[in-house]
Design an enzyme around this catalytic site. Structure first.
Site, PDB file in Angstrom:
ATOM      1  N   HIS A 128       0.872  -1.176   0.000  1.00 61.93           N
ATOM      2  CA  HIS A 128       0.000   0.000   0.000  1.00 61.93           C
ATOM      3  C   HIS A 128       0.915   1.235   0.000  1.00 61.93           C
ATOM      4  O   HIS A 128       2.033   1.190   0.518  1.00 61.93           O
ATOM      5  CB  HIS A 128      -0.840  -0.046   1.276  1.00 61.93           C
ATOM      6  CG  HIS A 128      -1.911   0.979   1.377  1.00 61.93           C
ATOM      7  ND1 HIS A 128      -1.652   2.282   1.734  1.00 61.93           N
ATOM      8  CD2 HIS A 128      -3.254   0.915   1.180  1.00 61.93           C
ATOM      9  CE1 HIS A 128      -2.791   2.967   1.769  1.00 61.93           C
ATOM     10  NE2 HIS A 128      -3.780   2.159   1.427  1.00 61.93           N
ATOM     11  N   ASP A 205       2.581  -4.370   8.022  1.00 59.15           N
ATOM     12  CA  ASP A 205       1.414  -3.498   7.889  1.00 59.15           C
ATOM     13  C   ASP A 205       0.181  -4.388   8.048  1.00 59.15           C
ATOM     14  O   ASP A 205      -0.183  -5.144   7.148  1.00 59.15           O
ATOM     15  CB  ASP A 205       1.478  -2.833   6.499  1.00 59.15           C
ATOM     16  CG  ASP A 205       0.177  -2.141   6.119  1.00 59.15           C
ATOM     17  OD1 ASP A 205      -0.815  -2.229   6.868  1.00 59.15           O
ATOM     18  OD2 ASP A 205       0.162  -1.530   5.034  1.00 59.15           O
ATOM     19  N   GLN A 208      -5.085  -4.683   7.034  1.00 56.84           N
ATOM     20  CA  GLN A 208      -6.139  -5.593   6.572  1.00 56.84           C
ATOM     21  C   GLN A 208      -6.142  -6.915   7.331  1.00 56.84           C
ATOM     22  O   GLN A 208      -6.982  -7.774   7.072  1.00 56.84           O
ATOM     23  CB  GLN A 208      -5.986  -5.875   5.063  1.00 56.84           C
ATOM     24  CG  GLN A 208      -6.124  -4.657   4.179  1.00 56.84           C
ATOM     25  CD  GLN A 208      -7.511  -4.017   4.266  1.00 56.84           C
ATOM     26  OE1 GLN A 208      -8.491  -4.644   4.682  1.00 56.84           O
ATOM     27  NE2 GLN A 208      -7.612  -2.766   3.867  1.00 56.84           N
ATOM     28  N   LYS A 231     -10.779   0.331  10.625  1.00 56.74           N
ATOM     29  CA  LYS A 231     -11.022  -0.869   9.812  1.00 56.74           C
ATOM     30  C   LYS A 231     -11.385  -2.059  10.697  1.00 56.74           C
ATOM     31  O   LYS A 231     -11.561  -3.165  10.219  1.00 56.74           O
ATOM     32  CB  LYS A 231      -9.776  -1.210   8.987  1.00 56.74           C
ATOM     33  CG  LYS A 231      -9.432  -0.154   7.932  1.00 56.74           C
ATOM     34  CD  LYS A 231      -8.236  -0.598   7.128  1.00 56.74           C
ATOM     35  CE  LYS A 231      -7.589   0.518   6.346  1.00 56.74           C
ATOM     36  NZ  LYS A 231      -8.364   0.978   5.205  1.00 56.74           N
ATOM     37  N   CYS A 371      -4.778   2.714  -3.627  1.00 55.31           N
ATOM     38  CA  CYS A 371      -3.470   3.129  -3.067  1.00 55.31           C
ATOM     39  C   CYS A 371      -2.363   2.132  -3.377  1.00 55.31           C
ATOM     40  O   CYS A 371      -1.481   1.870  -2.524  1.00 55.31           O
ATOM     41  CB  CYS A 371      -3.557   3.347  -1.558  1.00 55.31           C
ATOM     42  SG  CYS A 371      -4.562   4.756  -1.113  1.00 55.31           S
TER      43      CYS A 371
HETATM   44  C1  LIG Z   1      -2.862  -2.591   3.563  1.00 54.41           C
HETATM   45  C2  LIG Z   1      -3.109  -1.181   3.994  1.00 54.41           C
HETATM   46  N1  LIG Z   1      -2.138  -0.485   4.551  1.00 54.41           N
HETATM   47  C3  LIG Z   1      -2.310   0.772   4.978  1.00 54.41           C
HETATM   48  C4  LIG Z   1      -3.518   1.399   4.845  1.00 54.41           C
HETATM   49  C5  LIG Z   1      -3.675   2.797   5.334  1.00 54.41           C
HETATM   50  O1  LIG Z   1      -4.568   2.853   6.391  1.00 54.41           O
HETATM   51  P1  LIG Z   1      -4.987   4.266   7.006  1.00 54.41           P
HETATM   52  O2  LIG Z   1      -5.597   5.037   5.882  1.00 54.41           O
HETATM   53  O3  LIG Z   1      -5.957   3.937   8.076  1.00 54.41           O
HETATM   54  O4  LIG Z   1      -3.742   4.896   7.488  1.00 54.41           O
HETATM   55  C6  LIG Z   1      -4.585   0.717   4.253  1.00 54.41           C
HETATM   56  C7  LIG Z   1      -5.882   1.376   4.042  1.00 54.41           C
HETATM   57  O5  LIG Z   1      -6.663   1.007   3.197  1.00 54.41           O
HETATM   58  C8  LIG Z   1      -4.374  -0.610   3.818  1.00 54.41           C
HETATM   59  O6  LIG Z   1      -5.363  -1.325   3.254  1.00 54.41           O
END
Ligand SMILES: Cc1ncc(COP(=O)(O)O)c(C=O)c1O
Length: 413
Positions: A128, A205, A208, A231, A371
């Site tokens: 991401h 990370d 998800q 989430k 993203c």
């Molecule tokens: C795999 C992953 N990493 C990071 C993020 C970023 O999350 P946040 O927008 O809550 O910082 C997301 C958000 O969709 C994501 O799916």
């Protein structure tokens, strides 16, 4: 409504009043966008209301009752969240704004100070932007090289390639635990071992993963684990960073200001204990407390059950989508482990058009590049439609998605 065979979705749905919303008159909401933001159960909404009605005040510097109550609840929320991911102590749990901020904290606080030319940062092709852009920029500022573990045709990491690029120069690997596009569950533990044997650190990370599978940071053997409250049935504006105490202890603060200091003179300052050293200014007090309530709620239902339920809905979606000629699904094939999301395309129309027509039927999906621009370039596509599931979704909702797609097929044929 029939759920999977695993969760009592009829009962669970009663906890989420938003699911009764009509997006337009006579059009009920079918919410298939929980990978972007999940919904919030009554118990968490009530917690927020209770906080503002009963204990709202600033923490750590008050000598009055409300401040002490808020401080206790906020500190206990750290205990809850560190336990939620299998860590040991409050010192290892920092509250941030989001996964993005958690990754930036490590990148700026550790990366800018520790990395230099000749060092290597390992990412994956399915990162991401929260991880990819952050480490890419840290690479540019420090001279460290960023290398990407390739993905294979089934959307899994090419472990042979990982072995080739993980060597003694690797100082950090930042990898997504569950891909937000492919649904792939990455072998974090195996990769962690490889990086640790070479002396590097590992950040996973979990944006998800943490919402829907049991997480044990010790079992995964990661140094840092980042995830977001919004989430996982919690509020927005709160994220978590788990970090090993011995590493956080020697890291410099990420931001400066009140709360994070021990002593300040006109010439110098010293830092507070963990985790407050990394929580400058007034932190997300109510959000943190409400997130802990969300974690309790998820645990009561059972994260292993949520995981299997989400999987079942994904698999059912994939089987149904494959009935359409020309439908393309990204990520691991049916029968292999994947998170509760399915990204797909039809021959026509474009993903954006599919999602906006589905919205006419009340079906909320997400279209675009989620993203992950470089991943989409690699796949040779300009976007996908993503249906993502959580504990409140049902088989009937998948049927509604498929019926919507049938309509779209008819329109464009
Ligand atoms: C795999 C992953 N990493 C990071 C993020 C970023 O999350 P946040 O927008 O809550 O910082 C997301 C958000 O969709 C994501 O799916």
């Amino acid at each position: 409504m029939s759920g999977s065979n695993i969760l009592d979705t009829e009962k669970i749905r009663r906890d989420f009043p938003i699911l009764d919303v009509e997006v337009r008159e006579g059009v009920p909401l079918v919410y298939l966008d929980s990978a972007a933001t999940s919904h919030t159960p009554n118990i968490v909404c009530e917690c927020i209301e209770e906080y503002y009605k009963k204990i709202n005040s600033n923490i750590h510097r008050g000598t009055h009752k409300l401040s002490m109550d808020a401080t206790d609840a906020y500190e206990e929320a750290h205990d809850k969240m560190v336990e939620f991911v299998g860590g040991s102590d409050r010192e290892e749990m920092i509250f941030t704004k989001s996964t993005t901020e958690s990754i930036n904290l490590v990148a700026q606080s550790w990366g800018l100070r520790e990395l230099e030319e000749g060092d290597v940062i390992i990412l994956t092709e399915m990162e991401h932007h929260a991880s990819l852009v952050t480490w890419q920029q840290i690479g540019k500022r420090t001279g460290a090289t960023v290398k990407y573990i390739k993905i294979d045709d089934s959307g899994k990491l090419d472990m042979e390639h990982a072995k080739e690029i993980i060597d003694k120069d690797v100082r950090m690997m930042s990898l997504v635990h569950v891909s937000n596009v492919l649904g792939t569950v990455n072998p974090v533990k195996e990769l962690s071992k490889m990086v640790h044997e070479n002396g590097g650190l590992v950040l996973a990370d979990g944006a998800q993963a943490a919402p829907s599978m049991p997480i044990d940071v010790k079992e995964l053997d990661v140094d840092f684990y980042a995830f977001s409250g919004h989430k996982m049935a919690g509020p927005t504006g709160i994220g978590c960073l788990y970090g090993k105490e011995e590493i956080l202890g020697v890291m410099e603060p990420f931001m400066y200001g009140g709360e994070m200091i021990r002593k300040v003179t006109f010439d110098s300052s010293s830092w507070n204990d963990l985790p407050w050293k990394f929580e400058a200014g007034t932190p997300p007090i109510c959000q943190g407390i409400a997130l802990a309530r969300a974690a309790d709620y998820l645990e009561k239902i059972g994260l292993d059950k949520i995981w299997r339920h989400d999987n079942e809905l994904s698999e059912y979606t994939m089987k149904s989508l494959l009935e359409f000629e020309g439908a393309e699904i990204y990520g691991p094939p049916i029968g292999e482990e994947r998170g509760g999301l399915v990204s797909f395309n039809l021959e026509v129309p474009h993903a954006h058009d599919i999602a906006s027509i589905l919205d006419d039927y009340g079906i909320a999906t997400r279209a675009g590049e989620h993203c992950t621009h470089p991943l989409h370039r690699k796949l040779g596509i300009s976007g996908t439609v993503r249906a993502s599931y959580y504990l409140y979704n049902t088989m009937e909702e998948v049927d509604k998605l498929i019926a919507g797609i049938e309509e779209i097929k008819k329109i464009f044929e």
